[in-house]
Scaffold this active site. Structure first.
Site, PDB file in Angstrom:
ATOM      1  N   LYS A  22       0.838  -1.209   0.000  1.00 18.60           N
ATOM      2  CA  LYS A  22       0.000   0.000   0.000  1.00 18.60           C
ATOM      3  C   LYS A  22       0.869   1.254   0.000  1.00 18.60           C
ATOM      4  O   LYS A  22       0.628   2.202  -0.754  1.00 18.60           O
ATOM      5  CB  LYS A  22      -0.901   0.010   1.239  1.00 18.60           C
ATOM      6  CG  LYS A  22      -1.681   1.314   1.431  1.00 18.60           C
ATOM      7  CD  LYS A  22      -2.545   1.265   2.680  1.00 18.60           C
ATOM      8  CE  LYS A  22      -1.883   1.892   3.873  1.00 18.60           C
ATOM      9  NZ  LYS A  22      -2.151   3.339   3.995  1.00 18.60           N
ATOM     10  N   ASN A  23       1.904   1.267   0.840  1.00 20.64           N
ATOM     11  CA  ASN A  23       2.713   2.471   1.007  1.00 20.64           C
ATOM     12  C   ASN A  23       3.680   2.705  -0.145  1.00 20.64           C
ATOM     13  O   ASN A  23       4.381   3.718  -0.171  1.00 20.64           O
ATOM     14  CB  ASN A  23       3.462   2.416   2.341  1.00 20.64           C
ATOM     15  CG  ASN A  23       2.520   2.564   3.525  1.00 20.64           C
ATOM     16  OD1 ASN A  23       1.421   3.087   3.390  1.00 20.64           O
ATOM     17  ND2 ASN A  23       2.946   2.090   4.675  1.00 20.64           N
ATOM     18  N   ARG A  95      -4.653  10.420   4.407  1.00 18.29           N
ATOM     19  CA  ARG A  95      -3.536  11.342   4.560  1.00 18.29           C
ATOM     20  C   ARG A  95      -2.578  11.308   3.365  1.00 18.29           C
ATOM     21  O   ARG A  95      -1.958  12.309   3.030  1.00 18.29           O
ATOM     22  CB  ARG A  95      -2.789  11.002   5.848  1.00 18.29           C
ATOM     23  CG  ARG A  95      -1.640  11.900   6.207  1.00 18.29           C
ATOM     24  CD  ARG A  95      -1.299  11.805   7.665  1.00 18.29           C
ATOM     25  NE  ARG A  95      -2.371  12.329   8.485  1.00 18.29           N
ATOM     26  CZ  ARG A  95      -2.485  13.607   8.836  1.00 18.29           C
ATOM     27  NH1 ARG A  95      -1.606  14.476   8.418  1.00 18.29           N
ATOM     28  NH2 ARG A  95      -3.488  14.009   9.589  1.00 18.29           N
ATOM     29  N   CYS A 119      -5.928   8.267   9.517  1.00 18.32           N
ATOM     30  CA  CYS A 119      -6.025   7.659  10.844  1.00 18.32           C
ATOM     31  C   CYS A 119      -5.725   8.679  11.941  1.00 18.32           C
ATOM     32  O   CYS A 119      -4.839   9.512  11.811  1.00 18.32           O
ATOM     33  CB  CYS A 119      -5.034   6.501  10.976  1.00 18.32           C
ATOM     34  SG  CYS A 119      -5.559   5.001  10.148  1.00 18.32           S
ATOM     35  N   ARG A 124       0.690  14.267  12.293  1.00 18.83           N
ATOM     36  CA  ARG A 124       1.576  14.001  11.167  1.00 18.83           C
ATOM     37  C   ARG A 124       1.559  15.242  10.277  1.00 18.83           C
ATOM     38  O   ARG A 124       0.933  15.266   9.231  1.00 18.83           O
ATOM     39  CB  ARG A 124       1.123  12.745  10.413  1.00 18.83           C
ATOM     40  CG  ARG A 124       1.266  11.496  11.254  1.00 18.83           C
ATOM     41  CD  ARG A 124       1.049  10.236  10.458  1.00 18.83           C
ATOM     42  NE  ARG A 124      -0.372   9.954  10.316  1.00 18.83           N
ATOM     43  CZ  ARG A 124      -0.847   8.860   9.721  1.00 18.83           C
ATOM     44  NH1 ARG A 124      -0.025   7.982   9.217  1.00 18.83           N
ATOM     45  NH2 ARG A 124      -2.139   8.648   9.634  1.00 18.83           N
ATOM     46  N   PRO A 125       2.237  16.299  10.720  1.00 16.38           N
ATOM     47  CA  PRO A 125       2.113  17.586  10.041  1.00 16.38           C
ATOM     48  C   PRO A 125       2.735  17.571   8.650  1.00 16.38           C
ATOM     49  O   PRO A 125       3.667  16.814   8.375  1.00 16.38           O
ATOM     50  CB  PRO A 125       2.867  18.548  10.969  1.00 16.38           C
ATOM     51  CG  PRO A 125       3.837  17.682  11.704  1.00 16.38           C
ATOM     52  CD  PRO A 125       3.145  16.361  11.879  1.00 16.38           C
ATOM     53  N   VAL A 126       2.207  18.428   7.784  1.00 16.15           N
ATOM     54  CA  VAL A 126       2.710  18.518   6.417  1.00 16.15           C
ATOM     55  C   VAL A 126       3.688  19.687   6.273  1.00 16.15           C
ATOM     56  O   VAL A 126       4.065  20.042   5.168  1.00 16.15           O
ATOM     57  CB  VAL A 126       1.548  18.672   5.416  1.00 16.15           C
ATOM     58  CG1 VAL A 126       0.645  17.451   5.446  1.00 16.15           C
ATOM     59  CG2 VAL A 126       0.745  19.943   5.691  1.00 16.15           C
ATOM     60  N   ASP A 127       4.112  20.261   7.396  1.00 15.35           N
ATOM     61  CA  ASP A 127       4.995  21.422   7.317  1.00 15.35           C
ATOM     62  C   ASP A 127       6.334  21.095   6.668  1.00 15.35           C
ATOM     63  O   ASP A 127       6.953  21.952   6.040  1.00 15.35           O
ATOM     64  CB  ASP A 127       5.201  22.051   8.702  1.00 15.35           C
ATOM     65  CG  ASP A 127       5.847  21.098   9.694  1.00 15.35           C
ATOM     66  OD1 ASP A 127       5.543  19.899   9.646  1.00 15.35           O
ATOM     67  OD2 ASP A 127       6.650  21.561  10.520  1.00 15.35           O
ATOM     68  N   GLN A 128       6.804  19.837   6.807  1.00 16.54           N
ATOM     69  CA  GLN A 128       8.072  19.469   6.185  1.00 16.54           C
ATOM     70  C   GLN A 128       7.950  19.427   4.661  1.00 16.54           C
ATOM     71  O   GLN A 128       8.901  19.762   3.943  1.00 16.54           O
ATOM     72  CB  GLN A 128       8.549  18.112   6.717  1.00 16.54           C
ATOM     73  CG  GLN A 128       8.786  18.084   8.225  1.00 16.54           C
ATOM     74  CD  GLN A 128       9.776  19.131   8.696  1.00 16.54           C
ATOM     75  OE1 GLN A 128      10.903  19.186   8.221  1.00 16.54           O
ATOM     76  NE2 GLN A 128       9.349  19.982   9.609  1.00 16.54           N
ATOM     77  N   ASP A 307       4.293   0.563  12.331  1.00 16.16           N
ATOM     78  CA  ASP A 307       3.130  -0.084  11.725  1.00 16.16           C
ATOM     79  C   ASP A 307       2.981  -1.551  12.129  1.00 16.16           C
ATOM     80  O   ASP A 307       1.990  -2.190  11.774  1.00 16.16           O
ATOM     81  CB  ASP A 307       3.207   0.010  10.193  1.00 16.16           C
ATOM     82  CG  ASP A 307       2.685   1.336   9.666  1.00 16.16           C
ATOM     83  OD1 ASP A 307       2.174   2.132  10.474  1.00 16.16           O
ATOM     84  OD2 ASP A 307       2.792   1.574   8.457  1.00 16.16           O
ATOM     85  N   ILE A 329       7.129   6.932  17.569  1.00 18.04           N
ATOM     86  CA  ILE A 329       6.797   7.628  16.324  1.00 18.04           C
ATOM     87  C   ILE A 329       5.508   8.455  16.451  1.00 18.04           C
ATOM     88  O   ILE A 329       5.486   9.653  16.177  1.00 18.04           O
ATOM     89  CB  ILE A 329       6.663   6.634  15.154  1.00 18.04           C
ATOM     90  CG1 ILE A 329       7.928   5.763  15.048  1.00 18.04           C
ATOM     91  CG2 ILE A 329       6.417   7.372  13.856  1.00 18.04           C
ATOM     92  CD1 ILE A 329       9.197   6.505  14.734  1.00 18.04           C
ATOM     93  N   ARG A 399      -8.756  -0.346   4.401  1.00 21.17           N
ATOM     94  CA  ARG A 399      -7.871   0.689   3.848  1.00 21.17           C
ATOM     95  C   ARG A 399      -6.490   0.132   3.551  1.00 21.17           C
ATOM     96  O   ARG A 399      -5.783   0.655   2.679  1.00 21.17           O
ATOM     97  CB  ARG A 399      -7.742   1.861   4.817  1.00 21.17           C
ATOM     98  CG  ARG A 399      -8.970   2.756   4.914  1.00 21.17           C
ATOM     99  CD  ARG A 399      -8.686   3.974   5.784  1.00 21.17           C
ATOM    100  NE  ARG A 399      -7.448   4.604   5.360  1.00 21.17           N
ATOM    101  CZ  ARG A 399      -6.468   4.968   6.190  1.00 21.17           C
ATOM    102  NH1 ARG A 399      -6.576   4.760   7.479  1.00 21.17           N
ATOM    103  NH2 ARG A 399      -5.377   5.531   5.724  1.00 21.17           N
TER     104      ARG A 399
END
Length: 419
Positions: A22-23, A95, A119, A124-128, A307, A329, A399
């Protein structure tokens, strides 16, 4: 809403085919946006997140179709993108939708992407992602719940992320393929899905080196062409089935699995007393007695994966002895604990650490999935519990697992989906 009904206590024996990752599938589907030529992906898992991504690509004007004859093959054509936009209605459940940001911006000079959902396992910020694209010259505004990015053409840059981020590395890697000049990604994630994405991009004409290490170099090119690629096997599905057999007992061969992607998990399973053999494209686990408790700490690849934390905790619940599980994590990734306790587990949580005292048996109950991997841990709990276990809200499971109940039934589990 679908549920799973599990009657526990059955030994697991036979063979399980492992699906594509999936990933890896999600970023590689998004990578098709980088080219006006067709891209064909094989070994694409049949998952809800994949279905959502295909809808998202079609919504932009891309063609994205599964083959009727070969449902694991997806043909993509992004030659005619109407609007480089990912709306909230499609992004809110997943996400990984943020992965269209880099490709759209790199190829079209503009992208409008809703801030993502997914989830509820922690921040899990998107700032990076934003910081990296800004370093490459993008003008980015975040307003009304959307990221709006523009750039005439991205410029190569040296980017060091504040933390190791898998989707951040993937987004910046894809964007850098069409940037002017060289981009160096420092502190890059090293998960196997990232070199798999890089291999697809190289087949499309990208110039990439260092993928699979913490420093990736990308020499930008003017355009990418079409390609065909087979997605790497899913190491988390593999690890989940290994934990299920270890807990329930049995002898199972996993076909299409890559043992080299699961070194940390396999080492811990051997510590738990499992007999494991590996070969080219297969893993065999034999469990003949009660497992031993094993302590572990999650961390970035190649260490023990977050995971797999919930699934291994389920194994520890019925193991001999006590174990300490430390999650480093995600801050909210112990939400499965209360549900495992409903099955009779003995678990005490203290901050980022869970202390698990193994019990001889669990007892069936109705439990509720809270996220993707938590749902897998509850299935494992149900497989070993006495009596009937009902797992509710299994849309989380769908999912990320390709027909899990059918695969478990094929190796002897008494499990069925209730509509």
């Amino acid at each position: 809403m679908d549920k799973l009904l599990i009657r526990g206590g059955r030994r697991l024996d036979g063979e399980v085919p492992i699906a594509g990752a999936k990933n890896a599938a999600l970023p590689e589907l998004c990578a098709a946006l980088l080219s006006a030529e067709p891209v064909t992906l094989d070994n694409v898992p049949r998952l809800q997140d994949v279905t959502t991504t295909l809808k998202l690509l079609r919504n932009m004007g891309a063609k994205a179709e599964r083959s009727d004859a070969q449902p694991e093959t997806v043909a993509l054509d992004a030659s005619r993108i109407g609007a480089p936009e990912a709306p909230y209605e499609l992004v809110k459940t997943m996400r990984a939708s943020i992965l269209v940001l880099g490709p759209l911006l790199a190829r079209f000079g503009e992208a409008r992407v809703s801030l993502p959902g997914g989830c509820a396992i922690g921040s899990r910020p998107v700032d990076q992602h934003i910081k990296g694209l800004q370093a490459m010259g993008a003008d980015i505004k975040v307003e009304h719940g959307y990221i709006h990015a523009t750039a005439r053409r991205l410029k190569g840059a040296r980017i060091t992320t504040d933390m190791v981020t898998v989707t951040g590395t993937e987004n910046l890697l894809m964007a850098a393929t069409l940037a002017e000049g060289e981009t160096v990604l420092e502190n890059a994630a090293q998960e196997p899905e990232i070199p798999d994405l890089a291999e697809l991009l190289i087949k499309m004409g990208a110039r990439i080196s260092g993928h699979g290490t913490s420093r990736i170099r990308v020499e930008g090119v003017e355009r990418l062409h079409g390609a065909s690629h087979r997605i790497v096997p899913d190491r988390i599905e593999t690890g989940t089935f290994l934990c299920a057999v270890a807990a329930a007992g049995g002898d199972v061969l996993l076909r299409g699995a890559r043992a080299e992607h699961l070194d940390a998990v396999i080492e811990k399973l051997r510590e738990a007393g499992m007999s494991i053999e590996t070969g080219d494209g297969w893993i065999r686990l034999k469990s003949t007695g009660r497992p031993k408790s094993v302590s572990f700490r999650t961390s970035e690849y190649p260490a023990f994966p977050t995971d797999m934390q919930a699934q291994f905790m389920a194994l520890n619940c019925i193991a001999a002895g006590a174990a300490k599980v430390t999650e480093t994590i995600f801050e909210n990734r112990f939400m499965h604990v209360n549900e495992l306790v409903r099955l009779g587990a003995n678990i005490v949580v203290d901050g980022h650490t869970a202390l698990v005292q193994g019990v001889e048996k669990l007892s069936g109950a109705t439990v509720m999935a809270t996220d993707l991997r938590a749902s897998a841990s509850l299935v494992i709990g149900g497989l070993v519990a006495e009596g009937e276990t009902v797992v509710d809200r299994i849309y989380h499971l769908d999912r990320g697992y390709d027909r899990m109940e059918a695969k478990l039934r094929g190796i002897g589990a008494d499990i069925e989906r209730i509509k």
